[in-house]
Design an enzyme around this catalytic site. Structure first.
Site, short mmCIF file in Angstrom:
data_model
loop_
_atom_site.label_atom_id
_atom_site.label_comp_id
_atom_site.label_asym_id
_atom_site.label_seq_id
_atom_site.Cartn_x
_atom_site.Cartn_y
_atom_site.Cartn_z
N SER A 131 38.99 45.09 92.04
CA SER A 131 40.01 44.98 91.01
C SER A 131 41.39 45.33 91.55
CB SER A 131 39.67 45.93 89.86
OG SER A 131 40.71 45.92 88.92
N LYS A 186 32.56 45.96 86.58
CA LYS A 186 33.75 45.11 86.75
C LYS A 186 33.94 44.18 85.55
CE LYS A 186 36.88 42.52 89.02
NZ LYS A 186 38.17 42.35 88.41
N HIS A 189 35.24 46.24 82.71
CA HIS A 189 36.64 46.56 83.00
C HIS A 189 37.54 45.37 82.66
CE1 HIS A 189 39.58 45.49 86.13
NE2 HIS A 189 39.98 46.73 86.11
N ASN A 190 37.12 44.17 83.05
CA ASN A 190 37.90 42.98 82.69
C ASN A 190 37.93 42.81 81.18
OD1 ASN A 190 38.00 42.54 85.45
ND2 ASN A 190 37.61 40.35 85.29
N GLU A 193 40.44 44.87 79.62
CA GLU A 193 41.79 44.30 79.82
C GLU A 193 42.07 43.17 78.82
OE1 GLU A 193 43.48 45.02 84.23
OE2 GLU A 193 42.21 43.27 84.01
#
Ligand code: NBP
Length: 287
Positions: A131, A186, A189-190, A193
């Site tokens: 990231s 991941k 986490h995306n 966002e």
């Protein structure tokens, strides 16, 4: 045959792969670069990698011959079919104990399947989130590795050296867990966002269409927000985007089409939340 001297190979010379290689080189590791379109290897070696220790390989056999044992081979290619195809081509040139690492944005279920498959051939597998975009890859990304636990000690020194560091100097990289755990983190986490961007878009919408604020006025609000508890990368770049002027002096943001696409990680986060019966309405709205 040249002597096996390289610490790691990286396949995939698009922006992320090139920057990760340069970052590894800066930290003293010898990296072999390879790419499906082989001409890009020479382009990279003769331009961005000029004057470094980076080696170019023109075949997977040549690449494997340059690597210390156990071999570490990292893929930074488009998620999906390309990863499966490379795994198939790598298996014949690697040996039991060697490690294949997928650093792309792969679906965690694919990583669970690939970990089992590669382990069944006697090799080890890591699926890792990377990231921070292009800049992060070059200067220090956050890295989220998961897969075969036995692979971690062999990869840890490289990944922790090239990763971003928090204020106390500890690396933004540690072992996440078995199977698809790294890619799951991941993906989530995306997904977060996506939610963050949805909030920013709604705030922008209220300020612009509800309050009739100009781009410069909104820039000031985001600049203030970025000094307090909302201080973050996405607030920071929104602040800067709102202040950016076109060549005629008008705010560029007002000339950009109000539309966006998505590559899948937000959608996968929502699907996984539905599978678990946990509502994540903000991320679903964002998708
Ligand atoms: P891309 O996602 O654009 O992938 C380009 C690379 O994939 C090239 O090396 C290309 O080889 C190779 N490739 C493709 Br496309 N199809 C292939 C196939 N069928 N077989 C073999 N190779 C193939 O590059 P990127 O933006 O650098 O991202 C790499 C990975 O990192 C992706 O999974 C991405 O989701 C992830 N990621 C990207 C970012 C970012 O900010 N860009 C951030 C974090 C993670 P070629 O040169 O021969 O076409």
């Amino acid at each position: 045959m040249p002597e096996a001297q390289a610490d790691i190979a990286l396949i995939g010379l698009a922006v992320m792969g090139q920057n990760l290689i340069l970052n590894m080189n800066d930290h003293g590791f010898t990296v072999v670069a390879y790419n499906r379109t082989v001409s890009k290897v020479d382009d990279f070696i003769n331009n961005e990698a000029k004057g470094t220790k980076i080696l170019g390989a023109h075949s997977l056999q040549e690449m494997a011959g340059l690597l210390k044992h156990p071999r570490r081979v990292m893929l930074m290619v488009k998620a999906g079919k390309a990863v499966d195809e490379f795994i198939e081509s790598l298996l014949p040139v690697l040996e039991p104990g060697d490690i294949i690492i997928d650093g792309g944005n792969s679906l965690f279920e694919d990583t669970i399947r690939r970990t089992k498959y590669v382990e069944s051939k006697g090799l080890l597998y890591i699926g890792t989130g990377v990231s921070g975009g292009e800049e992060g890859a070059r200067r220090g990304p956050s890295i989220m590795p998961g897969g075969s636990p036995a692979a971690w000690p062999h990869v840890k020194p490289i990944f922790q050296a090239i990763s971003a560091k928090v204020a106390d100097g500890s690396p933004c990289c540690d072992w996440v867990g078995e199977g698809g755990a790294g890619h799951y983190v991941k993906m989530t986490h995306n997904g977060i966002e996506y939610g963050d961007m949805q909030l920013i878009c709604e705030a922008y919408h209220l300020m612009k269409d509800g309050l009739g604020m100009t781009a410069d006025e909104m820039h000031q609000v985001f600049a203030d927000w970025n000094k307090g508890e909302l201080d973050s990368y996405l607030i920071e770049i929104t602040r800067d985007i709102l202040a950016f002027k076109d060549t005629d002096g008008a705010p560029l943001v007002d000339k950009i089409l109000d539309t966006a696409g998505q590559k899948g990680t937000g959608k996968w986060t929502v699907i996984s939340s539905q599978d678990m019966g946990i509502p994540i309405t903000l991320i679903a709205e964002a998708v």
